[in-house]
Design an enzyme around this catalytic site. Sequence first.
Site, PDB file in Angstrom:
ATOM      1  N   ARG A  62       0.861  -1.175   0.000  1.00  0.00           N
ATOM      2  CA  ARG A  62       0.000   0.000   0.000  1.00  0.00           C
ATOM      3  C   ARG A  62       0.898   1.225   0.000  1.00  0.00           C
ATOM      4  O   ARG A  62       2.127   1.083   0.100  1.00  0.00           O
ATOM      5  CB  ARG A  62      -0.913  -0.001   1.223  1.00  0.00           C
ATOM      6  N   HIS A  66      -3.551  -8.898  12.759  1.00  0.00           N
ATOM      7  CA  HIS A  66      -3.736  -7.699  13.574  1.00  0.00           C
ATOM      8  C   HIS A  66      -5.012  -7.841  14.381  1.00  0.00           C
ATOM      9  O   HIS A  66      -5.974  -8.465  13.948  1.00  0.00           O
ATOM     10  CB  HIS A  66      -3.823  -6.475  12.649  1.00  0.00           C
ATOM     11  N   GLU A 106      -8.015   5.344  15.194  1.00  0.00           N
ATOM     12  CA  GLU A 106      -7.679   3.913  15.225  1.00  0.00           C
ATOM     13  C   GLU A 106      -6.919   3.601  16.502  1.00  0.00           C
ATOM     14  O   GLU A 106      -6.091   4.398  16.950  1.00  0.00           O
ATOM     15  CB  GLU A 106      -6.728   3.538  14.083  1.00  0.00           C
ATOM     16  N   ASN A 143      -5.039   8.225   4.255  1.00  0.00           N
ATOM     17  CA  ASN A 143      -4.774   7.485   5.487  1.00  0.00           C
ATOM     18  C   ASN A 143      -3.318   7.690   5.846  1.00  0.00           C
ATOM     19  O   ASN A 143      -2.428   7.330   5.074  1.00  0.00           O
ATOM     20  CB  ASN A 143      -5.042   5.984   5.286  1.00  0.00           C
ATOM     21  N   GLU A 144      -3.106   8.320   6.987  1.00  0.00           N
ATOM     22  CA  GLU A 144      -1.737   8.469   7.503  1.00  0.00           C
ATOM     23  C   GLU A 144      -0.758   8.984   6.441  1.00  0.00           C
ATOM     24  O   GLU A 144       0.162   8.274   6.025  1.00  0.00           O
ATOM     25  CB  GLU A 144      -1.235   7.152   8.086  1.00  0.00           C
ATOM     26  N   GLU A 167      -2.467  -7.999   6.987  1.00  0.00           N
ATOM     27  CA  GLU A 167      -2.744  -7.677   8.387  1.00  0.00           C
ATOM     28  C   GLU A 167      -3.774  -8.630   9.003  1.00  0.00           C
ATOM     29  O   GLU A 167      -4.540  -8.259   9.892  1.00  0.00           O
ATOM     30  CB  GLU A 167      -3.159  -6.209   8.513  1.00  0.00           C
TER      31      GLU A 167
HETATM   32  C1  GAL Z   1      -2.536   1.932  10.900  1.00  0.00           C
HETATM   33  C2  GAL Z   1      -3.170   1.961   9.528  1.00  0.00           C
HETATM   34  C3  GAL Z   1      -4.171   0.846   9.371  1.00  0.00           C
HETATM   35  C4  GAL Z   1      -3.579  -0.457   9.826  1.00  0.00           C
HETATM   36  C5  GAL Z   1      -3.099  -0.310  11.228  1.00  0.00           C
HETATM   37  C6  GAL Z   1      -2.502  -1.567  11.781  1.00  0.00           C
HETATM   38  O1  GAL Z   1      -1.395   2.686  10.999  1.00  0.00           O
HETATM   39  O2  GAL Z   1      -3.824   3.176   9.313  1.00  0.00           O
HETATM   40  O3  GAL Z   1      -4.560   0.771   8.024  1.00  0.00           O
HETATM   41  O4  GAL Z   1      -2.514  -0.790   8.990  1.00  0.00           O
HETATM   42  O5  GAL Z   1      -2.105   0.676  11.258  1.00  0.00           O
HETATM   43  O6  GAL Z   1      -1.896  -1.314  13.025  1.00  0.00           O
END
Ligand code: GAL
Length: 677
Positions: free
Chosen positions: A113, A357, A306, A151-152, A354
């Site tokens: 990504r 996660h 998040e 995003n970020e 992920e």
């Molecule tokens: C964030 C990101 C998410 C996901 C998450 C996992 O930094 O915006 O898409 O990757 O981390 O920790």
Amino acid sequence: MTRTPFVPDRFWFGGDYNPEQWPREVWAQDIELMQRAGVNTATIGVFSWALLEPEEGRYDLGWLDDVIELLHAGRIGVVLATPTASPPPWFTTAHPDALPVLDDGTRLWHGSRDTYCVCAPAYREASRSIARVLAARYGDHPALRAWHVHNEYGTYCWCDHVAAAFRVWLEGRYGTLDALNRAWWTTFWSQHYESWEQIVPPRATQYLHNPTQAVDFRRFFSDEMLDAYREQSTEIRAAGSSVPITTNFMLPSWNHLEQWSWSAELDVPSVDHYLDTTGPDGEAHVAYGSDLTRSWADGGPWLLMEQSMSSISTDGRIAFKDPARAVRNSLGYVARGAQSSLFFQWRASAAGSEAWHGAMVPHAGADSATFRAVCELGSVLDSIAEVVRPPADGRLTNSAIAVWWHAEGWWALENRSLPSDHLSYSDAVRSVHRAAWHAGLEVDFTRPGGDLSGYRVLLVPSMFALDDAAVRSLEEFVAAGGHLVVWPFTGIADEHLHVVTGGYPGRLRDLVGLRVEHLAPLAPDESVTLDDGSTGTVWSELVQPDTATVLRRYRGGDLDGCPAVTRVTRGAGTVTYVSTHLDLAATQTLLEEVAAGAGIEPVVADRPEHVEVIRRRGAEHDYLFVLNHGDRPAHVAGPGVDLVAGARTDDGVPVAAGGYLVVREDEGATWDVTAAG
Ligand code: GAL
């Protein structure tokens, strides 16, 4: 408070929802489980570009229509992302020049990504287009609560598009090549530039980079990414959508944005926050991320976009997060101003990068301690709904202590040509914040040169470069009776990273009342001892007091007997100088002493070490959050109402080990917080 506080009708609860990973029968289960848990917000579309626009200019929005209608019918609000963090393969195939290039010239491929160059015209155009299409279609949908642009932001690139944009930015900053040559000290190593075209981003080179060039590149990139954000938000507003627009910052491990200038342009600052330890320090980390983001929001409400419900990525593994901790931490963010408890992600992916996660619905499904904790959290957030409303002045804390924070402080210390590679800005700031947290003191962050009215103590950890305005604001703060504490390697240089000669810290020599003749950074395994038995790491230096008096001296070693901590009094104000990284206990003692001298008390005096107490100011009342991080129960007594139990707390209530309490306080309440039994 300069912004309109962000005040939703209730705490937003939910998280990133990626239904496109699942067949439609799972969507129905999702809605049912969301309702069971009290989820009211789903962030969608973050990584959906390839499905939304399968080829250039051809959009397939039908599935997103269905998702939004399903959520809406389930009374779940939508935070809609623009998917520009992850361009589809067709895009990068058609526009290979929009793929990012590393500093060594390697062009990356798609397959992960964030494979984009923010300066590539094709990428910018495609980003505006998809934002425009989404805004036109969903901008006034009744389910829409906010826009989550990108995003970020934070992907760097060193390609020729970047070089061209960097030159334009540099011309804007310096005006002339002469000024740039002076600022970059290009007389050294024969770097003098004769034309703008000769300037490149700090690409891989033979040896050390020019440090001023390196920091300018970071400044430039933050500004460039902000331009890209602005373009998308302009498209969204042009389409007539009026809900708040934001983008999610990332904390704490990398720092590619200058958050103060960014925050000024966001309708509400938002952050992604992931713990970096399974240990107790994670609790202090929650406070750190929250205090920073609230400060970027001018002391008012912000969004936690998040966090992880069930995992902590640490030490090369994904550790299970105790569900009680997940609930407690969520309340920790809320206590410090978050208007939301949003997670990545709703349902754990079965595959993909992920899959392991943490998630609100783990692989085990709803029959899990994690999902039961999700339900508990939903119910607690509902019980404390009134807390969401801030006071009229918008400020959520009573903090009279500020810590200086600036991304440039971080970037300056990332240069590898400094006296030590082990002085980390992030560690320096966090250790100061951590000590304040242990002391139970309320803390805000503020920017160098920013408004200090309302603060009586200012803490300045390792801010290497200071411009004139920053120096002046420190002088004025102390002259007005403020108490300043300065840690080493602060005020060494001007904004171009030029050392002010004549003894360190050249920018602040008079103010701190001393002169440092030479620096003595420590090896990673080395420490120094002070005459009160405390220890210092990372740094030491030869301090020669002028007007300052010595509070602590080094004991033993090369600096035996030399001053380690000094103080100078200026009218009602004081300036304390700390020449090493004191251990946690000593830093805590120092902050307690400085705070007491300034008439600042902790939120609650004499609480047990394992119990965190936070006050959040509200519209009609203040609210006390008690978080028991220990394995022993605690006991809380004082005049108020336990919002979850709905009962008065005057006669005292227990707070179980790992548990929490949220109290609506009576006016002027004082509290006894003790270890139970
Ligand atoms: C964030 C990101 C998410 C996901 C998450 C996992 O930094 O915006 O898409 O990757 O981390 O920790």
